[in-house]
Design a protein around this motif. Structure first.
Motif, short mmCIF file in Angstrom:
data_model
loop_
_atom_site.label_atom_id
_atom_site.label_comp_id
_atom_site.label_asym_id
_atom_site.label_seq_id
_atom_site.Cartn_x
_atom_site.Cartn_y
_atom_site.Cartn_z
N LEU A 35 0.85 -1.19 0.00
CA LEU A 35 0.00 0.00 0.00
C LEU A 35 0.88 1.24 0.00
N ALA A 36 0.80 2.00 -1.10
CA ALA A 36 1.55 3.26 -1.20
C ALA A 36 0.55 4.41 -1.10
N GLU A 37 0.76 5.32 -0.15
CA GLU A 37 -0.17 6.44 0.01
C GLU A 37 0.57 7.71 0.37
N ARG A 38 -0.09 8.80 0.07
CA ARG A 38 0.45 10.13 0.36
C ARG A 38 -0.43 10.76 1.44
N LYS A 39 0.20 11.18 2.56
CA LYS A 39 -0.58 11.71 3.67
C LYS A 39 0.29 12.64 4.50
N ASP A 40 -0.26 13.82 4.83
CA ASP A 40 0.40 14.79 5.72
C ASP A 40 1.82 15.12 5.25
N GLY A 41 1.97 15.31 3.93
CA GLY A 41 3.26 15.72 3.41
C GLY A 41 4.30 14.62 3.35
N ARG A 42 3.88 13.38 3.51
CA ARG A 42 4.81 12.27 3.45
C ARG A 42 4.27 11.19 2.52
N LEU A 43 5.21 10.46 1.93
CA LEU A 43 4.86 9.35 1.06
C LEU A 43 5.32 8.07 1.74
N SER A 44 4.40 7.15 1.98
CA SER A 44 4.74 5.94 2.72
C SER A 44 4.36 4.70 1.92
N VAL A 45 5.13 3.64 2.16
CA VAL A 45 4.85 2.34 1.56
C VAL A 45 4.73 1.34 2.70
N CYS A 46 3.57 0.68 2.76
CA CYS A 46 3.30 -0.29 3.81
C CYS A 46 3.21 -1.68 3.20
N VAL A 47 3.96 -2.63 3.78
CA VAL A 47 3.94 -4.02 3.32
C VAL A 47 3.39 -4.86 4.47
N SER A 48 2.25 -5.54 4.23
CA SER A 48 1.64 -6.33 5.29
C SER A 48 1.36 -7.74 4.79
N ASN A 49 1.44 -8.67 5.72
CA ASN A 49 1.18 -10.06 5.37
C ASN A 49 0.70 -10.83 6.59
N THR A 50 0.13 -12.01 6.33
CA THR A 50 -0.26 -12.93 7.40
C THR A 50 0.93 -13.83 7.71
N VAL A 51 1.17 -14.06 9.00
CA VAL A 51 2.32 -14.85 9.42
C VAL A 51 2.00 -16.33 9.32
N ALA A 52 2.92 -17.08 8.73
CA ALA A 52 2.74 -18.53 8.65
C ALA A 52 2.78 -19.15 10.05
N ARG A 53 1.96 -20.16 10.27
CA ARG A 53 1.84 -20.72 11.60
C ARG A 53 3.02 -21.61 11.98
N ASN A 54 3.68 -22.17 11.01
CA ASN A 54 4.71 -23.17 11.30
C ASN A 54 6.12 -22.60 11.36
N VAL A 55 6.25 -21.26 11.31
CA VAL A 55 7.59 -20.65 11.39
C VAL A 55 7.56 -19.52 12.42
N SER A 56 8.73 -19.19 12.92
CA SER A 56 8.86 -18.05 13.83
C SER A 56 8.82 -16.78 13.02
N ARG A 57 8.14 -15.78 13.54
CA ARG A 57 8.03 -14.51 12.81
C ARG A 57 9.04 -13.47 13.27
N VAL A 58 9.96 -13.87 14.13
CA VAL A 58 10.96 -12.92 14.63
C VAL A 58 12.32 -13.28 14.10
N GLU A 59 13.03 -12.34 13.51
CA GLU A 59 14.38 -12.58 13.04
C GLU A 59 15.29 -12.85 14.22
N SER A 60 16.28 -13.70 14.02
CA SER A 60 17.19 -14.02 15.12
C SER A 60 18.03 -12.83 15.51
N THR A 61 18.47 -12.05 14.53
CA THR A 61 19.30 -10.87 14.82
C THR A 61 18.63 -9.56 14.45
N LYS A 62 17.59 -9.60 13.60
CA LYS A 62 16.90 -8.42 13.09
C LYS A 62 17.84 -7.46 12.37
#
Length: 442
Positions: A377-404
């Motif tokens: 989702l790319a949108e323009r709001k309050d003088g800023r341009l943002s790109v949002c990437v969203s997804n559903t987390v798979a149940r059989n894997v960890s959703r946290v990076e080990s080191t990030k």
């Protein structure tokens, strides 16, 4: 009780308490010393024996003066001179039909106040006979030296009270000074390099608070040095590991390319197999170098150098999101794209923006549920341009990076371009967003 109070009171409260204590002690010392002095004067100095002894001495001195100067009882000027030298002595001369008092060189007739010798004796005590050159007279002697003694005791009591007050304040100031000196000595030891030397923090006043903060600072330095040591060790291990990891696919890649170079492309089947293997090893090298770049981008001390230029935001984001969507679709994911309406300009470095997008795509491949769509989702709001990437987390894997490291790389890149990066997640969904300010119209 006092020790407990001093352990938890502030310096201002302690100073006030010390002042009150010093004042009370000074008042107590004054009244004690002055009371002892008055008791001594009333019971010893003013006893009948002491008074008689002092008057006898005065009588002797005056008799010698009269005899040596051959004074007459009416020689008032000479008698006045003798009393002028003795502030606390009064001489009353009786006889010859009149009575005269001499004190501090002043002559006063006492006929109007004291009518006869009985009254004089009642006030001044014993009458002493004394022979003058013109006959025998009687003298009365008055001694008021006790007033002088009382003044001496008063001044002495004030001095003692002052000494007591100063002693208490010096004791308090010395205790504060010793704590400061001790704290300074401990800080000097730490400053010389001995970080294991602890700083003593006793009490609850400002000095104790300062000592506590200094000790916290020491612990923070120790922790930071430990972190830097661990980071250095991790860097060494990482370089060693990556050097080994890079050498393996590099050796294979060189081998496959060497076989192709030697055998040519006459054997199509072997050539295709060698080329596919070389391509796979090249991708492994790219992954390793990307990880190395992320690591040094996050943990390196140098500022990130970006080359920012002005771009049409819609065209740039359509290209970046389009490439990401193609990569994800190729991996079996469903992708939805939503773009803002209208036009906008941003100032950015497209190479680094692509690295941000590549990190987000890599995370989605690892943790996203292939059964649910990935939304851009790319949108323009309050003088800023943002790109949002969203997804559903798979149940059989960890959703946290080990080191990030990947996410921290994205954050550092966006900050270097004047933008922002953030993430949010719950049990089943994950979202990452990066934004840049919209450039003003040229």
């Amino acid at each position: 009780m006092i020790k407990r109070y001093f352990a938890h009171a502030s310096l201002n409260a302690k100073m006030l308490f010390a002042l009150l204590l010093a004042l009370l002690l000074a008042v107590g010392v004054f009244f004690a010393a002055y009371g002892v002095g008055n008791y001594f004067i009333d019971n010893v100095y003013m006893s009948s024996e002491s008074i008689s002894a002092r008057k006898a001495k005065i009588y002797t001195e005056f008799s010698v003066y009269v005899r040596q100067n051959n004074l007459a009882g009416t020689d008032e000027a000479a008698i006045a001179r003798w009393t002028a030298e003795r502030d606390n002595v009064t001489i009353i001369v009786t006889g010859g039909g009149d009575n005269y008092s001499f004190r501090r060189g002043q002559r006063t007739s006492v006929n109007s106040q004291i009518s006869d010798l009985v009254q004089i004796a009642g006030i001044y005590g014993k009458l002493y006979p004394l022979r003058f050159s013109d006959g025998e007279y009687q003298i009365a002697i008055g001694d008021s030296s006790q007033n002088h003694e009382r003044n001496v005791f008063l001044i002495g009591s004030l001095v003692l009270a002052g000494v007591a007050f100063i002693a208490v304040m010096l004791f308090y100031i010395r205790s504060i000074t010793e704590r400061i000196i001790h704290l300074s000595e401990e800080a000097t030891v730490i400053g010389a390099g001995d970080l294991e030397a602890k700083i003593t923090a006793e009490g609850g006043d400002e000095i104790a608070l300062l000592a506590t903060e200094m000790d916290n600072m020491r612990n923070a330095v120790i922790e930071r040095m430990g972190n830097e040591k661990r980071a250095w060790e991790a860097n060494s291990e990482l370089i060693t590991a990556i050097s080994h990891d890079i050498r393996t696919p590099m050796t294979s890649l060189i081998g496959y390319l060497g076989l192709l170079n030697e055998n040519g492309f006459s054997d199509v089947e072997s050539s295709e197999r060698f080329a596919a293997s070389a391509y796979g090893k090249a991708l492994e090298l790219k992954e390793l170098t990307d990880e190395l770049f992320k690591y040094f981008l996050v943990f390196g001390r140098a500022e990130l150098e970006v080359e920012r230029e002005r771009y049409d935001a819609r065209l740039l984001l359509e290209q970046l999101v389009g490439e990401a969507a193609f990569d994800l679709k190729d991996a079996g994911f469903e992708v939805q794209q939503i773009f803002f309406d209208g036009e906008a300009q941003i100032v950015a470095d497209p190479m680094y923006l692509k690295r941000v997008m590549d990190n987000l795509v890599s995370n989605a491949k690892k943790y996203a549920d292939p059964a649910a769509p990935i939304i851009f989702l790319a949108e323009r709001k309050d003088g800023r341009l943002s790109v949002c990437v969203s997804n559903t987390v798979a149940r059989n894997v960890s959703r946290v990076e080990s080191t990030k490291i990947g996410l921290r790389t994205c954050q550092k890149i966006m900050e270097a371009m004047g933008g922002s990066f953030s993430t949010a997640s719950d049990e089943s969904h994950y979202m990452a967003e990066f934004s840049l300010p919209v450039a003003p119209d040229a």
